[in-house]
Design a protein around this motif. Structure first.
Motif, PDB file in Angstrom:
ATOM      1  N   PRO A 141      38.891  69.613  36.318  1.00  0.00           N
ATOM      2  CA  PRO A 141      37.909  68.590  35.940  1.00  0.00           C
ATOM      3  C   PRO A 141      38.558  67.204  36.091  1.00  0.00           C
ATOM      4  N   LEU A 153      37.995  64.007  35.330  1.00  0.00           N
ATOM      5  CA  LEU A 153      38.183  63.045  34.244  1.00  0.00           C
ATOM      6  C   LEU A 153      38.757  63.669  32.979  1.00  0.00           C
ATOM      7  N   ARG A 154      38.908  64.988  32.958  1.00  0.00           N
ATOM      8  CA  ARG A 154      39.505  65.648  31.798  1.00  0.00           C
ATOM      9  C   ARG A 154      40.894  66.193  32.091  1.00  0.00           C
ATOM     10  N   THR A 155      41.397  65.902  33.269  1.00  0.00           N
ATOM     11  CA  THR A 155      42.772  66.257  33.613  1.00  0.00           C
ATOM     12  C   THR A 155      43.562  64.953  33.553  1.00  0.00           C
ATOM     13  N   PRO A 156      44.430  64.781  32.555  1.00  0.00           N
ATOM     14  CA  PRO A 156      45.076  63.475  32.331  1.00  0.00           C
ATOM     15  C   PRO A 156      45.721  62.858  33.578  1.00  0.00           C
ATOM     16  N   ALA A 179      42.845  61.739  35.987  1.00  0.00           N
ATOM     17  CA  ALA A 179      42.081  60.634  35.397  1.00  0.00           C
ATOM     18  C   ALA A 179      42.900  59.347  35.375  1.00  0.00           C
TER      19      ALA A 179
END
Length: 100
Positions: free
Chosen positions: A75, A77-80, A83
């Motif tokens: 994902p 925007l949910r993988t630091p 993102a």
């Protein structure tokens, strides 16, 4: 496929950073001349180099990085790590009228 996308992503980063570092070197070299014509010529070369290498480097970094992440079903925007990379480029983008 993932490793190929990752390798292309890393090559794009090398292109991007290499051109920035080279531009800094030539800017300092031109400034040491104290000759406005040489400084202007140096800046013209740096600007051309940015158009040919830095901007395409940014596009390729984003393209191959996002493609690799999507290939691995991450994902965005949910993988630091992913993102942070996306927001770094978005936050560092020039804004119209920002510098006169």
């Amino acid at each position: 496929m993932y490793l190929a996308l990752k390798a292309l992503h890393i090559l794009a980063v090398v292109l991007f950073l290499g051109n920035i570092i080279t531009g800094l070197f030539w800017k300092a070299h031109g400034d040491r001349s104290d000759d406005p014509k040489i400084i202007a010529h140096t800046l013209d070369g740096i600007i051309r180099s940015d158009r040919w290498f830095t901007l395409p480097g940014v596009a390729l970094i984003i393209l191959f990085g996002v493609a690799a992440a999507l290939h691995e079903h991450l994902p965005l925007l949910r993988t630091p790590m992913v993102a942070l990379g996306i927001f770094t480029f978005l936050g560092g983008a020039p804004r119209r009228g920002f510098v006169d």
